[in-house]
Structures are given as C-alpha cells and as structure tokens.
Design an enzyme around this catalytic site. Sequence first.
Site, short mmCIF file in Angstrom:
data_model
loop_
_atom_site.label_atom_id
_atom_site.label_comp_id
_atom_site.label_asym_id
_atom_site.label_seq_id
_atom_site.Cartn_x
_atom_site.Cartn_y
_atom_site.Cartn_z
N ASN A 87 -1.76 -0.17 7.52
CA ASN A 87 -1.17 -1.50 7.76
C ASN A 87 -0.33 -2.03 6.60
O ASN A 87 -0.08 -3.23 6.50
CB ASN A 87 -2.25 -2.50 8.20
N LYS A 128 0.84 -1.19 0.00
CA LYS A 128 0.00 0.00 0.00
C LYS A 128 0.88 1.26 0.00
O LYS A 128 2.09 1.18 0.25
CB LYS A 128 -0.91 -0.04 1.24
N HIS A 161 -1.56 -5.56 1.50
CA HIS A 161 -2.83 -6.27 1.25
C HIS A 161 -2.52 -7.68 0.78
O HIS A 161 -1.56 -7.89 0.05
CB HIS A 161 -3.64 -5.56 0.15
N TYR A 182 -12.32 -3.04 -3.13
CA TYR A 182 -12.83 -3.17 -1.76
C TYR A 182 -14.36 -3.17 -1.72
O TYR A 182 -14.96 -2.79 -0.71
CB TYR A 182 -12.29 -2.03 -0.89
N GLU A 194 -9.29 -10.62 -7.71
CA GLU A 194 -8.38 -9.47 -7.57
C GLU A 194 -7.31 -9.48 -8.66
O GLU A 194 -6.97 -8.43 -9.22
CB GLU A 194 -7.75 -9.48 -6.17
#
Length: 149
Positions: free
Chosen positions: A112, A9, A115, A49, A126
């Site tokens: 965080n 990310k 992914h 998402y 995905e």
Amino acid sequence: MERTFIAIKPDGVARGLVAKIIKRFEQRGYKLVALKMVKPSDAHLREHYADLAGKGFFNGLIEYMKSGPIVAMVWAGENACAGGRMLLGETNPQSSLPGSIRGDYSLTIGRNICHGSDSVESAEKEIALWFGKDEICDWELPVHSLLYE
Ligand code: UDP
Ligand code: MG
C-alpha cells in the site's frame, strides 16, 4: 504545530512515486521538516511496527519493508496526523477513494506504498525512532500567514 511521520515504502519508491506523494503534502500546505532515504534494519522495523507483532502478516510486512529503500519524512501543520492519514487513504487500498494516494496508486493491503502516523502520540514516538533531533529542520514556511488565520 502538530507533526506526523510519513514514509514512502519500498514499493512506492520503486514505482517512482516519491515526487507524486511529496507533492500531495506540499500542495495541501504541510511543512516538510525532515526527509531522508534509508534501508532500516530488521530490528528498527520490528520496533516501528511493535504493536502489530503477533499478527499473521507481521513477518511478511517486515520483509516487504526491507525489500528496498524507504523515504522517511516528517511533515508539520494543523491536524497533520489525521490530515496526513486522509491524504494516504485507508489501510486497504480497496477501501481507499480515488483522490487519495493509496486510492490512486495501489491495489492491495500488503503493497500500500505509504505509511502515516495514526495519532499524535504515535507520531512523536515514530519521529524519535526514525530521526535524530539534529535531522529535524526548524524553519518558517514563507506562506504560513496565507495558510493560517
Ligand atoms: N498490513 C497487511 N495486512 C493486514 C493489515 C496490515 O499487510 O491485514 C500491513 C499494511 O502494509 C499496513 C501495515 O501492515 O500499512 C500496518 O498496518 P496498520 O494497521 O498500522 O495500517 P496503517 O496504519 O499503515 O494504515
Ligand atoms: Mg499503523
């Protein structure tokens, strides 16, 4: 061979963690079959998402994911989805053990750093969303016979 979609990310990229995260997957024995740096559109991220639309943190999550480039990857190997999630750690870094990526490099759920697909089914969805078929490299890992019976 099972495949998983792994993304570093924007915060992970900005903090200089790209090589460290890739290293964890390489050293475990997974095979890298696709990799690119991207700044996905708002629509692309909302699609990625989609199952979280409606959650209180959703808009913040989309803004966070748009805050800089992302490194998108596909890794292949036995049990790659569950194994990849184990390398990442728990969604909330406060519950992630040291030794996991989130447990070693992050502190809060909204930052965080990485992914990973949560199932084979989401992985395939995905991968199709983030990569064209011509971006996936079909190759033999030279050490394959040393990693698998
Ligand atoms: N997230 C958040 N707050 C929450 C739950 C999730 O900011 O309370 C963010 C976090 O970045 C997480 C992402 O939304 O990685 C997707 O949530 P999911 O439950 O799918 O967790 P993941 O599969 O990434 O572990
Ligand atoms: Mg998820």
